[in-house]
Design a protein around this motif. Sequence first.
Motif, mmCIF file in Angstrom:
data_model
loop_
_atom_site.group_PDB
_atom_site.id
_atom_site.type_symbol
_atom_site.label_atom_id
_atom_site.label_comp_id
_atom_site.label_asym_id
_atom_site.label_seq_id
_atom_site.Cartn_x
_atom_site.Cartn_y
_atom_site.Cartn_z
ATOM 1 N N LEU A 52 -11.747 -1.031 -28.337
ATOM 2 C CA LEU A 52 -11.031 -1.144 -29.892
ATOM 3 C C LEU A 52 -11.551 -2.420 -30.446
ATOM 4 N N THR A 53 -11.651 -3.380 -29.807
ATOM 5 C CA THR A 53 -12.101 -4.926 -30.557
ATOM 6 C C THR A 53 -13.561 -4.709 -30.875
ATOM 7 N N LEU A 54 -14.279 -4.188 -30.021
ATOM 8 C CA LEU A 54 -15.653 -3.902 -30.173
ATOM 9 C C LEU A 54 -15.997 -3.315 -31.483
ATOM 10 N N THR A 55 -15.290 -2.243 -31.518
ATOM 11 C CA THR A 55 -15.407 -1.399 -32.909
ATOM 12 C C THR A 55 -15.248 -2.173 -34.122
ATOM 13 N N THR A 56 -14.269 -3.304 -34.063
ATOM 14 C CA THR A 56 -14.129 -4.089 -35.196
ATOM 15 C C THR A 56 -15.229 -4.783 -35.744
ATOM 16 N N PHE A 57 -16.279 -5.159 -34.762
ATOM 17 C CA PHE A 57 -17.699 -5.655 -35.127
ATOM 18 C C PHE A 57 -18.474 -4.792 -35.886
ATOM 19 N N ALA A 58 -18.373 -3.455 -35.365
ATOM 20 C CA ALA A 58 -19.199 -2.335 -35.949
ATOM 21 C C ALA A 58 -18.769 -2.219 -37.278
ATOM 22 N N TYR A 59 -17.443 -2.126 -37.705
ATOM 23 C CA TYR A 59 -16.644 -1.974 -39.086
ATOM 24 C C TYR A 59 -17.157 -3.204 -39.919
ATOM 25 N N ASP A 60 -17.212 -4.303 -39.235
ATOM 26 C CA ASP A 60 -17.640 -5.708 -40.018
ATOM 27 C C ASP A 60 -19.142 -5.417 -40.418
ATOM 28 N N ARG A 137 -24.974 -11.333 -31.488
ATOM 29 C CA ARG A 137 -26.555 -11.520 -31.649
ATOM 30 C C ARG A 137 -27.277 -10.511 -32.096
ATOM 31 N N PHE A 138 -27.110 -9.473 -31.477
ATOM 32 C CA PHE A 138 -28.012 -8.026 -31.709
ATOM 33 C C PHE A 138 -27.403 -7.086 -32.555
ATOM 34 N N GLY A 139 -26.071 -7.110 -32.784
ATOM 35 C CA GLY A 139 -25.408 -6.059 -33.711
ATOM 36 C C GLY A 139 -24.976 -5.075 -32.698
ATOM 37 N N PHE A 140 -23.929 -4.389 -33.268
ATOM 38 C CA PHE A 140 -23.097 -3.238 -32.484
ATOM 39 C C PHE A 140 -23.979 -2.401 -31.988
ATOM 40 N N GLU A 141 -24.661 -1.793 -33.012
ATOM 41 C CA GLU A 141 -25.726 -0.685 -32.704
ATOM 42 C C GLU A 141 -26.591 -0.875 -31.602
ATOM 43 N N LYS A 142 -27.295 -2.020 -31.851
ATOM 44 C CA LYS A 142 -28.340 -2.254 -30.869
ATOM 45 C C LYS A 142 -27.851 -2.574 -29.540
ATOM 46 N N SER A 143 -26.524 -3.098 -29.389
ATOM 47 C CA SER A 143 -25.973 -3.630 -27.993
ATOM 48 C C SER A 143 -25.164 -2.380 -27.455
ATOM 49 N N ARG A 144 -25.197 -1.159 -28.155
ATOM 50 C CA ARG A 144 -24.425 -0.282 -27.605
ATOM 51 C C ARG A 144 -24.929 0.349 -26.102
ATOM 52 N N VAL A 145 -26.178 0.259 -25.824
ATOM 53 C CA VAL A 145 -26.853 0.558 -24.485
ATOM 54 C C VAL A 145 -26.244 -0.451 -23.351
ATOM 55 N N TRP A 146 -26.163 -1.787 -23.965
ATOM 56 C CA TRP A 146 -25.877 -2.548 -23.003
ATOM 57 C C TRP A 146 -24.479 -2.594 -22.556
ATOM 58 N N PHE A 193 -18.434 -20.397 -26.295
ATOM 59 C CA PHE A 193 -19.369 -21.427 -26.955
ATOM 60 C C PHE A 193 -20.604 -20.708 -27.280
ATOM 61 N N ILE A 194 -21.092 -19.802 -26.592
ATOM 62 C CA ILE A 194 -22.257 -19.018 -26.840
ATOM 63 C C ILE A 194 -22.241 -18.288 -28.131
ATOM 64 N N SER A 195 -20.993 -17.613 -28.317
ATOM 65 C CA SER A 195 -20.857 -16.847 -29.551
ATOM 66 C C SER A 195 -20.744 -17.714 -30.774
ATOM 67 N N LEU A 196 -20.326 -18.932 -30.800
ATOM 68 C CA LEU A 196 -20.203 -19.991 -31.653
ATOM 69 C C LEU A 196 -21.559 -20.367 -31.902
ATOM 70 N N ARG A 197 -22.354 -20.745 -30.988
ATOM 71 C CA ARG A 197 -23.589 -21.152 -31.233
ATOM 72 C C ARG A 197 -24.420 -20.149 -32.192
ATOM 73 N N ILE A 198 -24.331 -18.732 -31.722
ATOM 74 C CA ILE A 198 -25.026 -17.702 -32.451
ATOM 75 C C ILE A 198 -24.683 -17.688 -33.711
ATOM 76 N N ILE A 199 -23.205 -17.278 -33.980
ATOM 77 C CA ILE A 199 -22.830 -17.109 -35.492
ATOM 78 C C ILE A 199 -23.166 -18.385 -36.242
ATOM 79 N N ASN A 200 -23.061 -19.755 -35.854
ATOM 80 C CA ASN A 200 -23.544 -20.786 -36.552
ATOM 81 C C ASN A 200 -25.105 -20.740 -37.059
ATOM 82 N N ARG A 201 -25.872 -20.241 -36.230
ATOM 83 C CA ARG A 201 -27.349 -19.984 -36.491
ATOM 84 C C ARG A 201 -27.568 -18.842 -37.296
ATOM 85 N N LYS A 202 -26.603 -17.743 -37.581
ATOM 86 C CA LYS A 202 -26.977 -16.606 -38.115
ATOM 87 C C LYS A 202 -26.937 -16.608 -39.672
#
Length: 207
Positions: A52-60, A137-146, A193-202
Amino acid sequence: MKSVITLMLKDWYVLKKRSGITLFIVLFFAVFAGLQGGFLNTAMCTMMMIMLTLTTFAYDQGDGWEAYVSALPVSRKAVVQSKYLFGLLTVAGSILLVLASTVVFRGFEVAILLNALAVQLLLGLFFLSLNYPLILRFGFEKSRVWYILITFLIMGAGAALTTVASKSAPQNIASVTLIAGILVFSLLVISYFISLRIINRKEFIEI
């Protein structure tokens, strides 16, 4: 902190509106975890809650929310914190559902409750820690396989470890669980901290 709570409420209202079927599936697994026990039902309840929390990324990402929120007086750190705290709350929610279901259907048995708690906490935090940076980093759709692959790996490894644990001495199980808990918690901190670094550079560009 107020911004974090507001962002979490936004995710909750979105899920209430769009994820009714998934919430029903969560309740289904919680009930069967209480009735039958077992690794599969217990783990699936937690995994579905985190989904459910992962789908919030998709909606965003689909609604252009990321570009919108980046223009608001809300720090990117608050955005990341809201996602992780919301994920932790869903893990806690799944634990409460399984514990309540177990007590209702099988009574208050400490060993069973502790086993369910350990499974849900370890698998939930591990799944959350691996997937959040990938989606940012890659977006919800591209991360689906992972995240599908990660789900199968976690379920397979968890089932194998559960089988081994059933044949081990209680003191060994406690030691392994403690070590696993420390490792998973450390992974969660690193993931944040990895997520924080990713979003700060995005760079978010509204389409």
